[in-house]
Design a protein around this motif. Sequence first.
Motif, PDB file in Angstrom:
ATOM      1  N   LEU A 112       0.832  -1.210   0.000  1.00 34.81           N
ATOM      2  CA  LEU A 112       0.000   0.000   0.000  1.00 34.81           C
ATOM      3  C   LEU A 112       0.861   1.252   0.000  1.00 34.81           C
ATOM      4  O   LEU A 112       0.507   2.270  -0.600  1.00 34.81           O
ATOM      5  N   SER A 113       2.010   1.200   0.688  1.00 35.26           N
ATOM      6  CA  SER A 113       2.920   2.348   0.784  1.00 35.26           C
ATOM      7  C   SER A 113       4.351   1.857   0.655  1.00 35.26           C
ATOM      8  O   SER A 113       4.680   0.764   1.129  1.00 35.26           O
ATOM      9  N   GLY A 114       5.199   2.655   0.047  1.00 34.60           N
ATOM     10  CA  GLY A 114       6.611   2.322  -0.011  1.00 34.60           C
ATOM     11  C   GLY A 114       7.233   2.430   1.376  1.00 34.60           C
ATOM     12  O   GLY A 114       7.038   3.423   2.082  1.00 34.60           O
ATOM     13  N   SER A 115       7.986   1.409   1.784  1.00 33.49           N
ATOM     14  CA  SER A 115       8.662   1.463   3.084  1.00 33.49           C
ATOM     15  C   SER A 115       9.734   2.549   3.044  1.00 33.49           C
ATOM     16  O   SER A 115      10.485   2.667   2.068  1.00 33.49           O
ATOM     17  N   ARG A 116       9.838   3.310   4.125  1.00 36.43           N
ATOM     18  CA  ARG A 116      10.729   4.464   4.129  1.00 36.43           C
ATOM     19  C   ARG A 116      11.026   4.928   5.542  1.00 36.43           C
ATOM     20  O   ARG A 116      10.299   4.612   6.475  1.00 36.43           O
ATOM     21  N   TRP A 117      12.096   5.685   5.698  1.00 36.58           N
ATOM     22  CA  TRP A 117      12.311   6.482   6.902  1.00 36.58           C
ATOM     23  C   TRP A 117      12.866   7.816   6.444  1.00 36.58           C
ATOM     24  O   TRP A 117      13.476   7.920   5.383  1.00 36.58           O
ATOM     25  N   GLY A 118      12.620   8.850   7.239  1.00 39.79           N
ATOM     26  CA  GLY A 118      13.065  10.161   6.812  1.00 39.79           C
ATOM     27  C   GLY A 118      13.224  11.146   7.940  1.00 39.79           C
ATOM     28  O   GLY A 118      12.776  10.921   9.073  1.00 39.79           O
ATOM     29  N   LEU A 119      13.879  12.237   7.611  1.00 42.30           N
ATOM     30  CA  LEU A 119      14.037  13.375   8.510  1.00 42.30           C
ATOM     31  C   LEU A 119      13.506  14.603   7.794  1.00 42.30           C
ATOM     32  O   LEU A 119      13.848  14.850   6.633  1.00 42.30           O
ATOM     33  N   ARG A 120      12.646  15.351   8.475  1.00 42.62           N
ATOM     34  CA  ARG A 120      12.210  16.640   7.928  1.00 42.62           C
ATOM     35  C   ARG A 120      12.415  17.698   8.994  1.00 42.62           C
ATOM     36  O   ARG A 120      12.221  17.447  10.188  1.00 42.62           O
TER      37      ARG A 120
ATOM     38  N   ALA B 268     -12.749   2.025  11.482  1.00 40.24           N
ATOM     39  CA  ALA B 268     -11.535   1.223  11.328  1.00 40.24           C
ATOM     40  C   ALA B 268     -11.467   0.475  10.007  1.00 40.24           C
ATOM     41  O   ALA B 268     -10.362   0.119   9.558  1.00 40.24           O
ATOM     42  N   PHE B 269     -12.606   0.219   9.349  1.00 39.87           N
ATOM     43  CA  PHE B 269     -12.618  -0.674   8.183  1.00 39.87           C
ATOM     44  C   PHE B 269     -13.027   0.058   6.915  1.00 39.87           C
ATOM     45  O   PHE B 269     -14.064   0.732   6.877  1.00 39.87           O
ATOM     46  N   GLN B 270     -12.199  -0.115   5.866  1.00 40.22           N
ATOM     47  CA  GLN B 270     -12.448   0.533   4.577  1.00 40.22           C
ATOM     48  C   GLN B 270     -12.247  -0.464   3.443  1.00 40.22           C
ATOM     49  O   GLN B 270     -11.319  -1.273   3.459  1.00 40.22           O
ATOM     50  N   LEU B 271     -13.116  -0.377   2.441  1.00 42.16           N
ATOM     51  CA  LEU B 271     -13.035  -1.234   1.253  1.00 42.16           C
ATOM     52  C   LEU B 271     -12.851  -0.338   0.030  1.00 42.16           C
ATOM     53  O   LEU B 271     -13.550   0.678  -0.114  1.00 42.16           O
ATOM     54  N   THR B 272     -11.915  -0.720  -0.854  1.00 41.37           N
ATOM     55  CA  THR B 272     -11.606   0.063  -2.058  1.00 41.37           C
ATOM     56  C   THR B 272     -11.664  -0.835  -3.285  1.00 41.37           C
ATOM     57  O   THR B 272     -11.143  -1.959  -3.260  1.00 41.37           O
TER      58      THR B 272
ATOM     59  N   SER C  72      -9.373  -3.916  -2.463  1.00 46.31           N
ATOM     60  CA  SER C  72      -8.516  -3.813  -1.286  1.00 46.31           C
ATOM     61  C   SER C  72      -9.356  -3.597  -0.033  1.00 46.31           C
ATOM     62  O   SER C  72     -10.230  -2.723  -0.004  1.00 46.31           O
ATOM     63  N   ALA C  73      -9.078  -4.394   0.999  1.00 47.83           N
ATOM     64  CA  ALA C  73      -9.725  -4.238   2.308  1.00 47.83           C
ATOM     65  C   ALA C  73      -8.661  -3.836   3.318  1.00 47.83           C
ATOM     66  O   ALA C  73      -7.594  -4.455   3.390  1.00 47.83           O
ATOM     67  N   ASP C  74      -8.939  -2.792   4.090  1.00 47.60           N
ATOM     68  CA  ASP C  74      -7.967  -2.274   5.053  1.00 47.60           C
ATOM     69  C   ASP C  74      -8.630  -2.111   6.424  1.00 47.60           C
ATOM     70  O   ASP C  74      -9.716  -1.521   6.521  1.00 47.60           O
ATOM     71  N   TYR C  75      -7.962  -2.624   7.464  1.00 45.92           N
ATOM     72  CA  TYR C  75      -8.505  -2.533   8.827  1.00 45.92           C
ATOM     73  C   TYR C  75      -7.457  -1.930   9.746  1.00 45.92           C
ATOM     74  O   TYR C  75      -6.325  -2.431   9.846  1.00 45.92           O
ATOM     75  N   SER C  76      -7.802  -0.830  10.408  1.00 43.98           N
ATOM     76  CA  SER C  76      -6.881  -0.129  11.303  1.00 43.98           C
ATOM     77  C   SER C  76      -6.926  -0.744  12.696  1.00 43.98           C
ATOM     78  O   SER C  76      -7.977  -0.786  13.340  1.00 43.98           O
ATOM     79  N   LEU C  77      -5.781  -1.220  13.147  1.00 44.99           N
ATOM     80  CA  LEU C  77      -5.655  -1.728  14.517  1.00 44.99           C
ATOM     81  C   LEU C  77      -5.440  -0.586  15.500  1.00 44.99           C
ATOM     82  O   LEU C  77      -5.727  -0.715  16.690  1.00 44.99           O
ATOM     83  N   SER C  78      -4.901   0.524  15.001  1.00 48.86           N
ATOM     84  CA  SER C  78      -4.663   1.731  15.792  1.00 48.86           C
ATOM     85  C   SER C  78      -4.493   2.880  14.811  1.00 48.86           C
ATOM     86  O   SER C  78      -4.647   2.709  13.600  1.00 48.86           O
ATOM     87  N   LYS C  79      -4.136   4.054  15.312  1.00 50.81           N
ATOM     88  CA  LYS C  79      -3.901   5.195  14.430  1.00 50.81           C
ATOM     89  C   LYS C  79      -2.659   4.987  13.562  1.00 50.81           C
ATOM     90  O   LYS C  79      -2.526   5.600  12.507  1.00 50.81           O
ATOM     91  N   ARG C  80      -1.756   4.114  13.994  1.00 50.46           N
ATOM     92  CA  ARG C  80      -0.488   3.943  13.291  1.00 50.46           C
ATOM     93  C   ARG C  80      -0.348   2.603  12.560  1.00 50.46           C
ATOM     94  O   ARG C  80       0.484   2.473  11.676  1.00 50.46           O
TER      95      ARG C  80
ATOM     96  N   TYR D 243      -4.119  -5.350   5.864  1.00 53.55           N
ATOM     97  CA  TYR D 243      -4.834  -5.182   4.602  1.00 53.55           C
ATOM     98  C   TYR D 243      -4.788  -6.466   3.780  1.00 53.55           C
ATOM     99  O   TYR D 243      -3.922  -7.334   3.965  1.00 53.55           O
ATOM    100  N   LEU D 244      -5.731  -6.555   2.864  1.00 54.49           N
ATOM    101  CA  LEU D 244      -5.778  -7.624   1.874  1.00 54.49           C
ATOM    102  C   LEU D 244      -6.028  -6.989   0.513  1.00 54.49           C
ATOM    103  O   LEU D 244      -7.047  -6.317   0.315  1.00 54.49           O
ATOM    104  N   ASN D 245      -5.094  -7.177  -0.421  1.00 56.56           N
ATOM    105  CA  ASN D 245      -5.246  -6.709  -1.795  1.00 56.56           C
ATOM    106  C   ASN D 245      -5.459  -7.906  -2.714  1.00 56.56           C
ATOM    107  O   ASN D 245      -4.692  -8.875  -2.660  1.00 56.56           O
ATOM    108  N   VAL D 246      -6.478  -7.844  -3.551  1.00 59.04           N
ATOM    109  CA  VAL D 246      -6.740  -8.880  -4.547  1.00 59.04           C
ATOM    110  C   VAL D 246      -6.803  -8.192  -5.905  1.00 59.04           C
ATOM    111  O   VAL D 246      -7.458  -7.150  -6.053  1.00 59.04           O
TER     112      VAL D 246
END
Length: 355
Positions: free
Chosen positions: A63-71, A279-283, A304-312, A316-319
């Motif tokens: 869903l998102s590219g793994s990354r770390w950063g400083l701003r 918490a639950f969204q379907l796309t 795509s089904a996405d379920y938030s366990l917390s704010k962070r 997800y399941l992508n088909v």
Amino acid sequence: MKKALIAMTAAAAASAASGVASAQSTSNVTLYGIVDAGVEVISNVPGSGGAEGTAVRLNSGNLSGSRWGLRGTEDLGGGLKGIFVLESGFDVDTGTSGQGNRLFGRQAYVGLQGGWGAVTLGRQQNALYDLFGAFDPMGVGPRYSLNSVDSAFNGRADNAVKYTGKFGGLTATGFYSFGRDNTEIPGETKVGRNFGGGLSYAAGGFSVGAAYDQFQGGTVALQDRAAKRAAVGAAYAFGGAKVFAGYRWLRDDGVSSATAATTRSNVYWAGAQYRFTPAFQLTGAAYYNDTRNSDADPWMFVLSADYSLSKRTDVYLNVGYSKNKSGSALGLNGVGTVVAGENQTGATIGLRHRF
């Protein structure tokens, strides 16, 4: 005399220390990032020696590219700020750096920001990337998204000067790169040149945007060939639902090699999201690539089904399913990630954490 000199030196040191403390008190540096990994099962994957088959594998960045950063920002007074971003992409499955093994391959820039907007210098995202995450149902994620159909929607350029301004609901961006892939050649200003810009507007639940991107070939022999893209997109949110639609035009004069022919294509997409609970969204999304003067016109469908366990943290399941014909090779992970002419079915279950 000695006492006077010592007193003056102490006063100067105290003044310098006070200045440093003052500067530090108006500066802010944030560490941030995303770690995204999932297990994928996917069919008709090309292998070595002409082999093909179903792959079961761990993927980084779904869903998102793994990354770390400083701003960081520093208040320079008078409404002016100094800003910087250093953002490093990486693969969770191997621990290696992404974007061609660059340390800060996602973004690396420094600039100034005020009420008039921001001017930044360095490796930066193009206008398609800046604006079209808002108009793709899958957010232009690394896989199973608009980025799979055209990777320029995740485009970046080295050696770029960029302007970004936000004025109420209006966002404007424009950039010029002296060498898109670090291809600056003295006396050959067209080699690797990349420029573009865009506008978007949001009011209430409605948003709309348009962007343009053009880059020249990366060698002296190819510098007069260009790849030109223009795109428009829109989204509308109401209640727990949001709908999306967009279009991208392409003319590529063959920037990849001296023997490449001109390619023209049109990409169309549409989709919707619905949030059933906080918490639950379907796309769902559909993408179609119409190649001019060719029957190689593939489709790609994603759920795509996405379920938030917390704010962070979310799971997800992508088909997905890509339908190819006449030798087209659109895979769920991008062009060329499926055996040419074969259809592909895939599913990924994953975990994403933001910090």
